[in-house]
Enzyme design. Structure first.
Site, PDB file in Angstrom:
ATOM      1  N   GLY A 170       0.791  -1.213   0.000  1.00 14.76           N
ATOM      2  CA  GLY A 170       0.000   0.000   0.000  1.00 14.76           C
ATOM      3  C   GLY A 170       0.828   1.269   0.000  1.00 14.76           C
ATOM      4  O   GLY A 170       0.474   2.252  -0.665  1.00 14.76           O
ATOM      5  N   THR A 171       1.922   1.282   0.727  1.00 14.24           N
ATOM      6  CA  THR A 171       2.733   2.498   0.801  1.00 14.24           C
ATOM      7  C   THR A 171       3.322   2.849  -0.553  1.00 14.24           C
ATOM      8  O   THR A 171       3.255   3.998  -1.001  1.00 14.24           O
ATOM      9  CB  THR A 171       3.841   2.336   1.855  1.00 14.24           C
ATOM     10  OG1 THR A 171       3.244   2.235   3.152  1.00 14.24           O
ATOM     11  CG2 THR A 171       4.800   3.519   1.838  1.00 14.24           C
ATOM     12  N   GLY A 178      -1.832  -6.183  -0.080  1.00 14.48           N
ATOM     13  CA  GLY A 178      -2.172  -7.598   0.002  1.00 14.48           C
ATOM     14  C   GLY A 178      -2.357  -8.131   1.403  1.00 14.48           C
ATOM     15  O   GLY A 178      -3.223  -8.971   1.649  1.00 14.48           O
ATOM     16  N   HIS A 179      -1.557  -7.658   2.355  1.00 11.17           N
ATOM     17  CA  HIS A 179      -1.592  -8.289   3.679  1.00 11.17           C
ATOM     18  C   HIS A 179      -2.786  -7.850   4.519  1.00 11.17           C
ATOM     19  O   HIS A 179      -2.987  -8.355   5.626  1.00 11.17           O
ATOM     20  CB  HIS A 179      -0.272  -8.059   4.429  1.00 11.17           C
ATOM     21  CG  HIS A 179      -0.069  -6.672   4.954  1.00 11.17           C
ATOM     22  ND1 HIS A 179      -0.143  -6.378   6.288  1.00 11.17           N
ATOM     23  CD2 HIS A 179       0.222  -5.520   4.327  1.00 11.17           C
ATOM     24  CE1 HIS A 179       0.099  -5.087   6.469  1.00 11.17           C
ATOM     25  NE2 HIS A 179       0.324  -4.544   5.288  1.00 11.17           N
ATOM     26  N   THR A 194      12.204  -7.066 -11.489  1.00  8.23           N
ATOM     27  CA  THR A 194      11.618  -8.393 -11.630  1.00  8.23           C
ATOM     28  C   THR A 194      10.409  -8.529 -10.724  1.00  8.23           C
ATOM     29  O   THR A 194      10.472  -8.229  -9.529  1.00  8.23           O
ATOM     30  CB  THR A 194      12.654  -9.483 -11.279  1.00  8.23           C
ATOM     31  OG1 THR A 194      13.766  -9.359 -12.169  1.00  8.23           O
ATOM     32  CG2 THR A 194      12.054 -10.865 -11.406  1.00  8.23           C
ATOM     33  N   CYS A 203       1.132   1.412  11.254  1.00  3.24           N
ATOM     34  CA  CYS A 203       2.146   2.090  10.450  1.00  3.24           C
ATOM     35  C   CYS A 203       2.665   3.352  11.134  1.00  3.24           C
ATOM     36  O   CYS A 203       3.637   3.939  10.691  1.00  3.24           O
ATOM     37  CB  CYS A 203       1.575   2.431   9.077  1.00  3.24           C
ATOM     38  SG  CYS A 203       1.129   0.978   8.119  1.00  3.24           S
TER      39      CYS A 203
END
Length: 384
Positions: free
Chosen positions: A70-71, A201-202, A238, A326
């Site tokens: 997200g960051t 995602g987390h 990658t 955060c």
């Protein structure tokens, strides 16, 4: 009993996600840019993940760019858009209760000569569309408002805000931080007037270090990571195949049986709020009903410091938060709580409970039972 009630900070991965990540590391471990079989297999996993995410939003696969979370997604949305559009103007609008991954990039842009307007919110944490429209100018290039506030679960009227901004200036780009909203709401960026959407995602039982940004076709964003030109030159390097693939699996699973999942989460939230209402000196922030997000309860506890209560609950096997994880390295009074008008004595006495897919009613009942025991003791201790 162990109760993990800090799912807004992070979530335990779905079993299928863990299996997918393992497969991508041990079986389909090629570089997706390689032309041999192993590379093709890895590329297939990335494409499948991108397709799962695009399907969940009803957008084009090509509008999804994978990031590290997200960051990074928020930094790319804000700084990348500002750099790409600075010849048109340097005015940006946001709310006063944004996450640090939005707030701090905007402070950085201010240092670069951009002007940022921070809009106030009401007592429920909501931005007024009329106030937003009034703030939009000819040189406004970007509006950024989170869909769900991470501390108290306010659900912003994103569609109305986007319409209000674009009615005043059709060239405005609208960014929605959906990190706490994705997986909790059906989001349709095109229908809702969202040009940029960011996800981690987390927060949805996917891998840490994974995320994505939706960039509507035609929106100009300057890349921040330069290199080999992967992902249409938008995010070189990658691809994190295990992270991408695991995120894609989580995106598919979180929207499977969606209505039942959300009903169950609201039932847990209601159970907790009803129990808190029976405890003396407890105030719940935000709406107690479905006008708030299904997974977050913010409550103030008179006469008890948040950090003391957090550790007391931890000793009983209950994990909660005193705010955004955060911001844990930058302790202080929550700007969100100040913005919604929480009275002074509760600013340092507020706890966030947040639910995920694995929580149960028994965990809620156990938490309430421990609070009933702990609060009188902690209040007595503080008086002395």
């Amino acid at each position: 009993m162990e109760c993990y009630l800090d799912n807004s900070a992070t979530t335990r991965a779905f079993d299928d996600v863990a299996d997918a990540v393992r497969r991508a590391m041990l079986v389909d471990y090629g570089n997706p840019s390689s032309l041999h079989k192993k590379g093709v297999e890895a590329e297939r996993l990335v494409k499948e993940a991108r397709r799962n995410i695009a399907d969940s939003l009803k957008v084009d696969d090509r509008e999804i760019i994978f990031t590290s979370g997200g960051t990074e997604s928020n930094n790319l949305a804000l700084i990348g858009t500002a750099l790409a559009m600075q010849r048109r103007g340097k005015h940006i609008i946001t709310s006063g209760i944004e996450h640090a991954s939005v707030y701090n990039p905007l402070l950085f842009l201010e240092e670069m000569g951009f002007e940022v307007t921070f809009l106030p919110v009401d007592g429920h944490g909501l931005v007024d569309p009329e106030a937003l429209a009034a703030a939009v100018r000819r040189d406004t290039i970007l509006v950024s408002v989170m869909m769900v506030n991470n501390e108290m679960g306010a659900v912003e009227p994103v569609s109305e805000l986007s319409r209000a901004a674009k009615a005043k200036n059709p060239g405005v780009i609208f960014h929605a931080d959906a990190i706490q909203a994705y997986g909790k709401y059906r989001i349709r960026p095109r229908r809702e007037g969202i040009d940029l959407l960011t996800v981690s995602g987390h927060k949805i039982h996917g891998p840490k270090g994974s995320g994505f940004i939706y960039i509507r076709n035609g929106v100009r964003v300057h890349p921040l990571i330069l290199g080999g030109g992967q992902q249409k030159d938008m995010r070189s390097g990658t691809e994190n195949v295990p992270g991408c693939y695991g995120l894609g699996i989580a995106a598919k699973e979180i929207y499977t049986g969606f209505d039942g999942r959300i009903d169950r989460m609201y039932a847990l939230r209601n159970r907790l709020i009803e129990g808190l209402a029976d405890l003396p000196g407890v105030t719940v922030n935000g709406y107690p009903d479905r006008r708030n997000a299904p997974h977050i309860v913010s409550a103030g506890f008179d006469g008890v410091r948040a950090e003391v209560l957090l550790h007391a609950l931890e000793d009983r096997g209950i994990c909660v938060s005193s705010g955004s994880a955060c911001s844990s390295n930058h302790p202080g009074i929550s700007g969100t709580l100040k913005a919604i008008g929480v009275r002074g004595e509760l600013l340092d006495s507020t706890i966030r409970f947040s639910f995920g897919e694995f929580n149960t009613a028994d965990e809620v009942d156990y938490t309430l039972e421990q609070l009933r025991e702990l609060l009188p003791m902690l209040r007595q201790f503080r008086r002395h």
